[in-house]
Structures are given as structure tokens and as C-alpha cells.
Write a protein that holds these residues in place. Structure first.
Motif, PDB file in Angstrom:
ATOM      1  N   ALA A   6      13.537  -5.847   8.032  1.00  0.00           N
ATOM      2  CA  ALA A   6      12.960  -7.168   7.748  1.00  0.00           C
ATOM      3  C   ALA A   6      11.584  -7.020   7.111  1.00  0.00           C
ATOM      4  N   LEU A   7      10.795  -6.091   7.626  1.00  0.00           N
ATOM      5  CA  LEU A   7       9.459  -5.864   7.093  1.00  0.00           C
ATOM      6  C   LEU A   7       9.530  -5.361   5.649  1.00  0.00           C
ATOM      7  N   GLY A   8      10.432  -4.438   5.380  1.00  0.00           N
ATOM      8  CA  GLY A   8      10.606  -3.914   4.029  1.00  0.00           C
ATOM      9  C   GLY A   8      10.999  -5.003   3.048  1.00  0.00           C
ATOM     10  N   ARG A   9      11.902  -5.879   3.484  1.00  0.00           N
ATOM     11  CA  ARG A   9      12.321  -7.003   2.637  1.00  0.00           C
ATOM     12  C   ARG A   9      11.134  -7.916   2.343  1.00  0.00           C
ATOM     13  N   ALA A  10      10.330  -8.207   3.368  1.00  0.00           N
ATOM     14  CA  ALA A  10       9.162  -9.077   3.183  1.00  0.00           C
ATOM     15  C   ALA A  10       8.139  -8.426   2.260  1.00  0.00           C
ATOM     16  N   PHE A  11       7.898  -7.127   2.418  1.00  0.00           N
ATOM     17  CA  PHE A  11       6.952  -6.430   1.537  1.00  0.00           C
ATOM     18  C   PHE A  11       7.436  -6.445   0.088  1.00  0.00           C
ATOM     19  N   HIS A  14       6.899  -9.697  -1.716  1.00  0.00           N
ATOM     20  CA  HIS A  14       5.514  -9.961  -2.102  1.00  0.00           C
ATOM     21  C   HIS A  14       4.962  -8.858  -2.999  1.00  0.00           C
ATOM     22  N   ALA A  15       5.880  -8.178  -3.671  1.00  0.00           N
ATOM     23  CA  ALA A  15       5.550  -7.213  -4.726  1.00  0.00           C
ATOM     24  C   ALA A  15       4.583  -6.135  -4.262  1.00  0.00           C
ATOM     25  N   LEU A  16       4.854  -5.573  -3.097  1.00  0.00           N
ATOM     26  CA  LEU A  16       4.042  -4.450  -2.655  1.00  0.00           C
ATOM     27  C   LEU A  16       4.237  -3.321  -3.654  1.00  0.00           C
ATOM     28  N   PRO A  17       3.180  -2.923  -4.363  1.00  0.00           N
ATOM     29  CA  PRO A  17       3.339  -1.912  -5.402  1.00  0.00           C
ATOM     30  C   PRO A  17       3.447  -0.491  -4.838  1.00  0.00           C
ATOM     31  N   ASN A  18       3.051  -0.299  -3.613  1.00  0.00           N
ATOM     32  CA  ASN A  18       3.030   1.032  -3.020  1.00  0.00           C
ATOM     33  C   ASN A  18       4.367   1.346  -2.361  1.00  0.00           C
ATOM     34  N   PRO A  19       4.707   2.638  -2.255  1.00  0.00           N
ATOM     35  CA  PRO A  19       5.928   2.990  -1.528  1.00  0.00           C
ATOM     36  C   PRO A  19       5.732   2.690  -0.038  1.00  0.00           C
ATOM     37  N   GLN A  45       0.581  11.328  -1.426  1.00  0.00           N
ATOM     38  CA  GLN A  45      -0.750  10.767  -1.215  1.00  0.00           C
ATOM     39  C   GLN A  45      -0.795  10.082   0.141  1.00  0.00           C
ATOM     40  N   LEU A  46      -2.002   9.853   0.609  1.00  0.00           N
ATOM     41  CA  LEU A  46      -2.169   9.132   1.865  1.00  0.00           C
ATOM     42  C   LEU A  46      -1.916   7.646   1.637  1.00  0.00           C
ATOM     43  N   PRO A  47      -1.516   6.930   2.671  1.00  0.00           N
ATOM     44  CA  PRO A  47      -1.225   5.501   2.500  1.00  0.00           C
ATOM     45  C   PRO A  47      -2.492   4.670   2.319  1.00  0.00           C
ATOM     46  N   ALA A  48      -2.323   3.495   1.687  1.00  0.00           N
ATOM     47  CA  ALA A  48      -3.429   2.544   1.540  1.00  0.00           C
ATOM     48  C   ALA A  48      -3.812   2.003   2.911  1.00  0.00           C
ATOM     49  N   PHE A  49      -2.826   1.796   3.772  1.00  0.00           N
ATOM     50  CA  PHE A  49      -3.068   1.406   5.156  1.00  0.00           C
ATOM     51  C   PHE A  49      -1.884   1.838   6.001  1.00  0.00           C
ATOM     52  N   VAL A  50      -2.096   1.866   7.310  1.00  0.00           N
ATOM     53  CA  VAL A  50      -1.048   2.218   8.265  1.00  0.00           C
ATOM     54  C   VAL A  50      -0.740   0.988   9.099  1.00  0.00           C
ATOM     55  N   LEU A  51       0.519   0.626   9.151  1.00  0.00           N
ATOM     56  CA  LEU A  51       0.999  -0.446  10.001  1.00  0.00           C
ATOM     57  C   LEU A  51       1.618   0.242  11.212  1.00  0.00           C
ATOM     58  N   LEU A 112       7.197 -13.851   9.692  1.00  0.00           N
ATOM     59  CA  LEU A 112       6.985 -12.446   9.323  1.00  0.00           C
ATOM     60  C   LEU A 112       6.644 -12.345   7.840  1.00  0.00           C
ATOM     61  N   GLU A 113       7.366 -13.082   7.030  1.00  0.00           N
ATOM     62  CA  GLU A 113       7.125 -13.065   5.593  1.00  0.00           C
ATOM     63  C   GLU A 113       5.721 -13.583   5.260  1.00  0.00           C
ATOM     64  N   GLU A 114       5.286 -14.629   5.928  1.00  0.00           N
ATOM     65  CA  GLU A 114       3.949 -15.185   5.693  1.00  0.00           C
ATOM     66  C   GLU A 114       2.863 -14.187   6.109  1.00  0.00           C
ATOM     67  N   LYS A 115       3.043 -13.552   7.264  1.00  0.00           N
ATOM     68  CA  LYS A 115       2.061 -12.546   7.710  1.00  0.00           C
ATOM     69  C   LYS A 115       2.026 -11.367   6.740  1.00  0.00           C
ATOM     70  N   THR A 116       3.185 -10.975   6.251  1.00  0.00           N
ATOM     71  CA  THR A 116       3.267  -9.868   5.299  1.00  0.00           C
ATOM     72  C   THR A 116       2.537 -10.221   4.008  1.00  0.00           C
ATOM     73  N   LYS A 117       2.746 -11.431   3.525  1.00  0.00           N
ATOM     74  CA  LYS A 117       2.073 -11.882   2.305  1.00  0.00           C
ATOM     75  C   LYS A 117       0.554 -11.828   2.483  1.00  0.00           C
ATOM     76  N   LEU A 118       0.070 -12.328   3.618  1.00  0.00           N
ATOM     77  CA  LEU A 118      -1.367 -12.306   3.884  1.00  0.00           C
ATOM     78  C   LEU A 118      -1.892 -10.878   4.026  1.00  0.00           C
ATOM     79  N   LEU A 119      -1.119 -10.031   4.673  1.00  0.00           N
ATOM     80  CA  LEU A 119      -1.500  -8.628   4.861  1.00  0.00           C
ATOM     81  C   LEU A 119      -1.630  -7.932   3.510  1.00  0.00           C
ATOM     82  N   VAL A 120      -0.632  -8.086   2.647  1.00  0.00           N
ATOM     83  CA  VAL A 120      -0.662  -7.477   1.316  1.00  0.00           C
ATOM     84  C   VAL A 120      -1.824  -8.053   0.509  1.00  0.00           C
ATOM     85  N   ARG A 121      -1.974  -9.357   0.538  1.00  0.00           N
ATOM     86  CA  ARG A 121      -3.038 -10.002  -0.226  1.00  0.00           C
ATOM     87  C   ARG A 121      -4.414  -9.497   0.226  1.00  0.00           C
TER      88      ARG A 121
END
Length: 133
Positions: A6-11, A14-19, A45-51, A112-121
Motif C-alpha cells: 500500500a505504501l509503495g502504491r501511494a509513493f 505521488h511521483a516519488l522519484p527515488n527508488p 547510494q544512501l536513502p534520502a530518508f528512512v521510513l 495513508l495516501e494523504e500522509k504519503t503525499k505530505l511526506l514526499v512533499r
């Protein structure tokens, strides 16, 4: 696994550019982060952030958080706790250990999708993050 799907789908929505890399447990997360670039098939490479979930098999999320924030190579990577726990003690302990943010996992996909959007943004579009090699 269900949470990750579900998290991967939400990311992706919202066009998460990172793997997006999923570690199965706390030990694998530490193995990747402390030895990044050495495991075939993992990003070089190291991640931009860790969830980070708190309830991981093996080494739990609190121990992973503490280790990351004490490691001079990794301590500047933002760590966002993503947990079902709303326990005040868990939240306080995570911030004491160095968490950069604490989010509770929502039950509904739309939330979840809304939180993901805010997190990415916030973490990828707004915040100035340190360059990681």
C-alpha cells in the motif's frame, strides 16, 4: 508486506522519484545502511530518508533508530517513524533517540495516501537535506 504494498502504491502515485527499498527486518536495514553499495541489487547510494517501523522482526525499530543516530556516517539521514503505536512513551522515546518525525499508520488507504503525499512533499520537495555520498 501488505503495509509495504500500500505504501509503495501511494509513493508511486505521488511521483516519488527515488527508488523504494524495503528491508525485511531491523538487521537487514542496518546491514544495508551500514554497508550500502556492497550488496548486489541494492541502491548504490544512501536513502534520502528512512521510513522506520518500530515493530520489526529481529532488531526492533528503536534499536535501529538508536544505531543510525549514533553512527557519524548515517546520523544526518532523516528518520521518520511510521508506526501503529500512539503510545506517548513510544513517541517520546523515538524523539529522544533522534527521530526526525513520528507518524502513525492510518487504517484507511485514502489517509495513508494523504500522509504519503505530505511526506514526499515535505522531505523531498521542501526540506533542505544534506548531501549523502
Amino acid at each position: 508486506m501488505e503495509d509495504f504494498t500500500a505504501l509503495g502504491r501511494a509513493f508511486r502515485k505521488h511521483a516519488l522519484p527515488n527508488p523504494l527499498l524495503r528491508c525485511e527486518d531491523g538487521d537487514q536495514a542496518l546491514e544495508y545502511l551500514q554497508g550500502y553499495g556492497k550488496h548486489p541489487g541494492w541502491p548504490q547510494q544512501l536513502p534520502a530518508f528512512v521510513l522506520l517501523d518500530l515493530n520489526l522482526p529481529g532488531t526492533d525499530g528503536r534499536a535501529v533508530l538508536g544505531t543510525l543516530k549514533q553512527d557519524p556516517q548515517l546520523c544526518s539521514i532523516p528518520v521518520i517513524i511510521f508506526s501503529t503505536s500512539t503510545n506517548v512513551r513510544d513517541i517520546e522515546e523515538c524523539y529522544r533517540l533522534g527521530a526526525n518525525s513520528y507518524l502513525t499508520k492510518p487504517i484507511e488507504y485514502a489517509t495513508l495516501e494523504e500522509k504519503t503525499k505530505l511526506l514526499v512533499r515535505y522531505w523531498l520537495d521542501t526540506a533542505e537535506l544534506p548531501l549523502m555520498s
